[in-house]
Design a protein around this motif. Sequence first.
Motif, PDB file in Angstrom:
ATOM      1  N   THR A   1      11.507   6.431 -10.601  1.00 56.37           N
ATOM      2  CA  THR A   1      11.777   6.882  -8.936  1.00 56.37           C
ATOM      3  C   THR A   1      10.559   8.196  -8.505  1.00 56.37           C
ATOM      4  O   THR A   1       9.702   9.006  -9.075  1.00 56.37           O
ATOM      5  N   GLY A   2      10.730   7.874  -7.594  1.00 56.88           N
ATOM      6  CA  GLY A   2       9.346   8.812  -6.319  1.00 56.88           C
ATOM      7  C   GLY A   2       7.905   8.103  -5.516  1.00 56.88           C
ATOM      8  O   GLY A   2       8.572   6.875  -5.704  1.00 56.88           O
ATOM      9  N   LEU A   3       7.285   8.771  -5.075  1.00 57.92           N
ATOM     10  CA  LEU A   3       5.845   7.243  -4.458  1.00 57.92           C
ATOM     11  C   LEU A   3       5.592   7.217  -5.570  1.00 57.92           C
ATOM     12  O   LEU A   3       4.675   7.700  -6.342  1.00 57.92           O
ATOM     13  N   LEU A   4       5.061   5.870  -5.663  1.00 56.22           N
ATOM     14  CA  LEU A   4       4.897   5.123  -6.806  1.00 56.22           C
ATOM     15  C   LEU A   4       3.124   5.190  -7.083  1.00 56.22           C
ATOM     16  O   LEU A   4       2.683   4.921  -7.732  1.00 56.22           O
TER      17      LEU A   4
ATOM     18  N   THR B   1       1.101  -0.692   0.026  1.00 54.11           N
ATOM     19  CA  THR B   1       0.128  -0.068   0.194  1.00 54.11           C
ATOM     20  C   THR B   1       0.493   1.171   0.093  1.00 54.11           C
ATOM     21  O   THR B   1       0.612   2.229   0.268  1.00 54.11           O
ATOM     22  N   PHE B   2       2.658   1.148  -0.455  1.00 52.03           N
ATOM     23  CA  PHE B   2       2.857   2.197  -0.284  1.00 52.03           C
ATOM     24  C   PHE B   2       4.472   1.275  -0.754  1.00 52.03           C
ATOM     25  O   PHE B   2       4.702   0.742  -0.761  1.00 52.03           O
ATOM     26  N   VAL B   3       4.420   2.429  -2.156  1.00 57.46           N
ATOM     27  CA  VAL B   3       5.119   2.321  -2.716  1.00 57.46           C
ATOM     28  C   VAL B   3       6.481   2.682  -3.107  1.00 57.46           C
ATOM     29  O   VAL B   3       5.671   3.874  -3.971  1.00 57.46           O
ATOM     30  N   ALA B   4       7.883   2.789  -3.455  1.00 59.26           N
ATOM     31  CA  ALA B   4       8.096   3.831  -3.436  1.00 59.26           C
ATOM     32  C   ALA B   4       9.814   3.471  -4.192  1.00 59.26           C
ATOM     33  O   ALA B   4      10.735   2.430  -4.519  1.00 59.26           O
ATOM     34  N   ARG B   5      10.581   3.862  -5.383  1.00 58.89           N
ATOM     35  CA  ARG B   5      11.472   3.457  -6.035  1.00 58.89           C
ATOM     36  C   ARG B   5      12.638   4.842  -5.415  1.00 58.89           C
ATOM     37  O   ARG B   5      11.884   6.195  -5.923  1.00 58.89           O
ATOM     38  N   SER B   6      13.572   5.020  -5.156  1.00 59.58           N
ATOM     39  CA  SER B   6      14.657   6.175  -5.116  1.00 59.58           C
ATOM     40  C   SER B   6      15.840   5.538  -5.686  1.00 59.58           C
ATOM     41  O   SER B   6      16.427   4.555  -5.920  1.00 59.58           O
ATOM     42  N   PHE B   7      17.341   6.654  -5.359  1.00 62.73           N
ATOM     43  CA  PHE B   7      18.765   6.890  -5.318  1.00 62.73           C
ATOM     44  C   PHE B   7      19.623   6.892  -4.720  1.00 62.73           C
ATOM     45  O   PHE B   7      18.499   8.179  -3.746  1.00 62.73           O
ATOM     46  N   SER B   8      20.206   5.807  -4.038  1.00 64.25           N
ATOM     47  CA  SER B   8      20.946   6.545  -2.374  1.00 64.25           C
ATOM     48  C   SER B   8      21.689   7.511  -3.144  1.00 64.25           C
ATOM     49  O   SER B   8      21.870   8.267  -2.090  1.00 64.25           O
TER      50      SER B   8
END
Length: 351
Positions: free
Chosen positions: A305-308, A183-190
């Motif tokens: 990336t971001g809040l998907l 119910t909360f999925v995100a991708r980001s970069f270190s």
Amino acid sequence: MTYLAKPKFHHPSLPKNDIGFTRRDYEASTSTLCAGCGHDSISAAIIEACYQLSIEPHRVAKISGIGCSSKTPDYFLGASHGFNSVHGRMPSVLTGANLANRELIYLGVSGDGDSASIGFGQFAHAVRRAVNMTYIVENNGVYGLTKGQFSATADRGSKSKKGALNSDSSIDLVAIALQLGATFVARSFSGDKGQLVPLIKAAIQHKGASFIDVISPCIAFNNHAGSTKSLDYVREHNEAVNALDIMVGRDPITVNYAPGKVAAVTQHDGSVLNLRKLNDEYDPHDRLAAMNFLQRHAAQGQIVTGLLYVEADADDLHSNLDTVERPLNQLDASSLCPGAAALDKINASLR
Ligand SMILES: Cc1ncc(C[n+]2csc(CCOP(=O)(O)OP(=O)(O)O)c2C)c(N)n1
Ligand code: SF4
Ligand SMILES: [Mg+2]
């Protein structure tokens, strides 16, 4: 595990958060990872997120598997509960701890090998059961700790350090988490602390399974030309769909937005997520559209990336099982064993 203790001395003028802690209070032992490893930047982002949220360190349980990524809980939140489990078994250990004590904040830290290979089934079941946790995968596309073999998240056609081409299809953990009902999925970069810190804060505030895939380049084994997880590649192909500001409790509203550019999402605990759209087409409330968008952009070599995806009023495993409010580990014998009459009643209802 060997470790180097950090000096405890604090400069008296260090800034403090609402509960009187400095950033140093959220640190732990000195990292023994390779200098420049993306994982260290993620640890720094976790420290910053917990400092900004004014979390009492003893309220956090950090649980990991095995790998360079899974070593990192040794390098942040030294005053929190921690359990370094077996390779790929973090999700089941975290689920058990969460069931026994719902009052802690659960932080699952894993690697792409830990979660997409040996622990793939464990990852899937913890997410589909909506365990209330923040599950972070520090994704470098290789087994860093065992010297750089391709992991299951390595893209097909990407090159190893020695020049071998990966012939297997890759697993996209974000796509799988969406499919499994996270119910909360995100991708980001270190390398993007500005994006990562608010995502971690929002994930911690979210009730239910929060999953963050953080691309985290392995400087030693996967940072060459031909890798799709190198610093240069990720910087060139990063396609951020939104930028997040999170406001918790009495946080002052410090940003002014152009009308129509921001969507405010109020989460279960009252925290407000202000999402600035960077891509007009992208809607983080539409699971199906998100899956489609990700696949289309991945086919073009872009890393979205971001809040998907977010479902602000989601429930968690405890709500679904209707467990008692009081943590199970605090129930006394009379609550745990209600007596023979109650057992007879249950047995009768099953006949
Ligand atoms: C049951 C078991 N199988 C295999 C290993 C060997 N092993 C240790 S770490 C690791 C892979 C780690 O990769 P990842 O989770 O991506 O973490 P990274 O080091 O890349 O951060 C493997 C295969 C192990 N420790 N235990
Ligand atoms: S081997 Fe790779 S993942 Fe492990 S500490 Fe070094 S740079 Fe980081
Ligand atoms: Mg890895």
